[in-house]
Design a protein around this motif. Structure first.
Motif, PDB file in Angstrom:
ATOM      1  N   ILE A   1       0.536  -1.599   0.243  1.00 21.23           N
ATOM      2  CA  ILE A   1       0.050  -0.179   0.332  1.00 21.23           C
ATOM      3  C   ILE A   1       0.884   1.386  -0.170  1.00 21.23           C
ATOM      4  CG2 ILE A   1      -2.165   1.405   1.213  1.00 21.23           C
ATOM      5  CD1 ILE A   1      -2.860  -1.207   2.122  1.00 21.23           C
ATOM      6  N   SER A   2       1.592   1.316   0.640  1.00 19.52           N
ATOM      7  CA  SER A   2       2.651   2.179   0.758  1.00 19.52           C
ATOM      8  C   SER A   2       2.837   2.550  -0.914  1.00 19.52           C
ATOM      9  CB  SER A   2       3.675   2.197   2.372  1.00 19.52           C
ATOM     10  OG  SER A   2       4.671   2.715   2.035  1.00 19.52           O
ATOM     11  N   LYS A   3       4.051   1.475  -1.568  1.00 19.01           N
ATOM     12  CA  LYS A   3       4.464   1.422  -2.611  1.00 19.01           C
ATOM     13  C   LYS A   3       3.417   1.681  -3.313  1.00 19.01           C
ATOM     14  CE  LYS A   3       6.458  -2.208  -2.815  1.00 19.01           C
ATOM     15  NZ  LYS A   3       6.903  -3.162  -3.749  1.00 19.01           N
ATOM     16  N   VAL A   4       2.565   1.887  -3.145  1.00 17.95           N
ATOM     17  CA  VAL A   4       1.368   2.319  -4.285  1.00 17.95           C
ATOM     18  C   VAL A   4       1.096   3.481  -4.076  1.00 17.95           C
ATOM     19  CG1 VAL A   4      -1.433   2.496  -5.177  1.00 17.95           C
ATOM     20  CG2 VAL A   4       0.188   0.186  -4.565  1.00 17.95           C
ATOM     21  N   GLN A   5       0.682   4.099  -2.815  1.00 17.05           N
ATOM     22  CA  GLN A   5       0.737   5.617  -2.926  1.00 17.05           C
ATOM     23  C   GLN A   5       1.844   6.722  -3.323  1.00 17.05           C
ATOM     24  OE1 GLN A   5      -0.357   5.399   1.191  1.00 17.05           O
ATOM     25  NE2 GLN A   5      -2.340   5.444   1.169  1.00 17.05           N
ATOM     26  N   SER A   6       2.975   6.185  -3.291  1.00 20.00           N
ATOM     27  CA  SER A   6       3.757   6.851  -3.303  1.00 20.00           C
ATOM     28  C   SER A   6       4.846   7.139  -4.568  1.00 20.00           C
ATOM     29  CB  SER A   6       5.383   5.899  -2.469  1.00 20.00           C
ATOM     30  OG  SER A   6       5.881   5.250  -3.051  1.00 20.00           O
ATOM     31  N   GLY A   7       3.970   6.252  -5.705  1.00 15.74           N
ATOM     32  CA  GLY A   7       4.130   6.068  -6.687  1.00 15.74           C
ATOM     33  C   GLY A   7       5.557   4.851  -7.113  1.00 15.74           C
ATOM     34  N   ASN A   8       5.812   4.097  -6.284  1.00 20.27           N
ATOM     35  CA  ASN A   8       6.983   2.906  -6.469  1.00 20.27           C
ATOM     36  C   ASN A   8       5.980   1.944  -6.355  1.00 20.27           C
ATOM     37  OD1 ASN A   8       8.290   5.077  -5.904  1.00 20.27           O
ATOM     38  ND2 ASN A   8       8.036   5.103  -3.704  1.00 20.27           N
ATOM     39  N   ALA A   9       4.981   1.708  -6.950  1.00 20.84           N
ATOM     40  CA  ALA A   9       4.230   0.104  -6.710  1.00 20.84           C
ATOM     41  C   ALA A   9       4.815  -0.370  -8.161  1.00 20.84           C
ATOM     42  CB  ALA A   9       3.714   0.049  -6.400  1.00 20.84           C
ATOM     43  N   VAL A  10       5.235  -1.389  -9.083  1.00 21.38           N
ATOM     44  CA  VAL A  10       5.970  -2.220  -9.990  1.00 21.38           C
ATOM     45  C   VAL A  10       5.233  -3.079 -10.635  1.00 21.38           C
ATOM     46  CG1 VAL A  10       7.164  -3.150 -11.725  1.00 21.38           C
ATOM     47  CG2 VAL A  10       8.650  -1.585  -9.593  1.00 21.38           C
ATOM     48  N   ILE A  11       3.924  -3.452 -11.401  1.00 22.09           N
ATOM     49  CA  ILE A  11       3.063  -3.701 -12.093  1.00 22.09           C
ATOM     50  C   ILE A  11       3.853  -4.597 -12.533  1.00 22.09           C
ATOM     51  CG2 ILE A  11       0.622  -4.146 -13.243  1.00 22.09           C
ATOM     52  CD1 ILE A  11       0.735  -2.826 -10.274  1.00 22.09           C
ATOM     53  N   LYS A  12       3.068  -5.794 -13.371  1.00 20.18           N
ATOM     54  CA  LYS A  12       4.349  -6.760 -13.903  1.00 20.18           C
ATOM     55  C   LYS A  12       3.620  -7.111 -14.659  1.00 20.18           C
ATOM     56  CE  LYS A  12       7.678  -8.042 -10.497  1.00 20.18           C
ATOM     57  NZ  LYS A  12       7.922  -8.986  -9.675  1.00 20.18           N
ATOM     58  N   THR A  13       3.153  -7.149 -15.811  1.00 17.99           N
ATOM     59  CA  THR A  13       1.591  -7.529 -16.977  1.00 17.99           C
ATOM     60  C   THR A  13       1.648  -8.368 -16.987  1.00 17.99           C
ATOM     61  OG1 THR A  13       1.388  -5.438 -18.553  1.00 17.99           O
ATOM     62  CG2 THR A  13       0.291  -5.626 -16.524  1.00 17.99           C
ATOM     63  N   GLU A  14       1.230  -9.627 -17.974  1.00 18.02           N
ATOM     64  CA  GLU A  14       1.680 -10.520 -18.543  1.00 18.02           C
ATOM     65  C   GLU A  14       0.162 -11.447 -18.906  1.00 18.02           C
ATOM     66  OE1 GLU A  14       3.560 -13.749 -16.650  1.00 18.02           O
ATOM     67  OE2 GLU A  14       2.821 -12.898 -14.675  1.00 18.02           O
ATOM     68  N   GLU A  15      -0.441 -11.794 -19.701  1.00 18.26           N
ATOM     69  CA  GLU A  15      -1.269 -12.994 -20.349  1.00 18.26           C
ATOM     70  C   GLU A  15      -1.584 -14.444 -18.759  1.00 18.26           C
ATOM     71  OE1 GLU A  15      -3.698 -14.935 -23.690  1.00 18.26           O
ATOM     72  OE2 GLU A  15      -2.246 -12.478 -24.032  1.00 18.26           O
ATOM     73  N   ILE A  16      -2.815 -13.914 -18.776  1.00 12.66           N
ATOM     74  CA  ILE A  16      -2.947 -14.771 -17.264  1.00 12.66           C
ATOM     75  C   ILE A  16      -4.080 -15.334 -17.615  1.00 12.66           C
ATOM     76  CG2 ILE A  16      -0.914 -13.989 -15.593  1.00 12.66           C
ATOM     77  CD1 ILE A  16      -4.108 -12.548 -14.218  1.00 12.66           C
ATOM     78  N   ASP A  17      -4.463 -17.203 -17.514  1.00  9.52           N
ATOM     79  CA  ASP A  17      -5.700 -17.430 -17.553  1.00  9.52           C
ATOM     80  C   ASP A  17      -6.288 -17.624 -15.644  1.00  9.52           C
ATOM     81  OD1 ASP A  17      -7.218 -19.638 -16.861  1.00  9.52           O
ATOM     82  OD2 ASP A  17      -6.174 -21.022 -18.002  1.00  9.52           O
ATOM     83  N   VAL A  18      -7.075 -16.529 -15.928  1.00  9.49           N
ATOM     84  CA  VAL A  18      -7.727 -15.775 -14.996  1.00  9.49           C
ATOM     85  C   VAL A  18      -8.562 -17.312 -14.333  1.00  9.49           C
ATOM     86  CG1 VAL A  18      -9.782 -13.789 -14.410  1.00  9.49           C
ATOM     87  CG2 VAL A  18      -7.823 -13.980 -16.080  1.00  9.49           C
TER      88      VAL A  18
END
Length: 196
Positions: free
Chosen positions: A111-128
């Motif tokens: 949560i802290s990383k998201v609020q500070s803008g330091n969160a890293v999102i690793k997108t890939e095609e996934i089987d939901v």
């Protein structure tokens, strides 16, 4: 004065109306004061948010080392045959609760990383569908304890471009909350559908 008001409305709180004379002088001063007040309030709010984010980061970080020790020692205790027998149950509870605390601490850090803008999102095609089945499997014990009837329907080949780890945690939180807070004896419907 109108230009100053329009600048203020657009978010430019540092704009100053030039010094006026006559009947409009007080109005110009008031508009300039409003800009100063808004700017100061925003700065205080931003400072407060930064301090809160830093506190969460520091607390999360400071908890990690002792928490890792508690988990490691509880693992060692769980491998022993303790006397009295009840002690084995206590060791298992300590391990479970410390793992839960580790997850909460990790969530705080994220949560802290998201609020500070330091969160890293690793997108890939996934089987939901598969991800949902895994989340249901992870929480199978809680689901059984909940005495709820989970009705699961998932489409095949249901893929999405997403961060699998984060989406998995979302699924686990939703399922966990359903298991904890739904009316006993009721049904929980889980469906994953292709909509596009």
């Amino acid at each position: 004065i109108l230009k100053g008001i329009m600048e203020l409305r657009s978010g430019n709180t540092s704009y100053k109306i030039p010094q006026q004379t006559g009947v409009f002088a007080d109005i110009a001063d008031a508009v300039n004061s409003i800009g100063d007040g808004i700017r100061n309030a925003v700065e205080i709010q931003l400072k407060s948010e930064r301090m809160k984010s830093e506190l969460i980061t520091n607390v999360s970080h400071d908890l990690k080392t002792p928490l890792t020790s508690v988990i490691n020692y509880s693992d060692l205790l769980c491998k022993e045959k303790l006397v009295p027998e009840k002690a084995n149950e206590y060791a298992k509870i300590i391990r479970e609760k410390s793992e839960r605390l580790k997850k909460i601490t990790s969530d705080l850090f994220d949560i802290s990383k998201v609020q500070s803008g330091n969160a890293v999102i690793k997108t890939e095609e996934i089987d939901v569908s598969l991800l949902m089945q895994q989340a249901l499997g992870e929480l199978d014990g809680e689901i059984k304890k909940s005495k709820l009837e989970f009705i699961v329907k998932t489409d095949e080949n249901c893929t999405a471009l997403a961060d699998g780890e984060k989406l998995s945690r979302v699924f686990e939180n939703i399922i966990g909350n359903a298991a904890k807070y739904s009316l006993h004896g009721s049904r929980v419907y889980v469906s994953v559908k292709n909509v596009g």
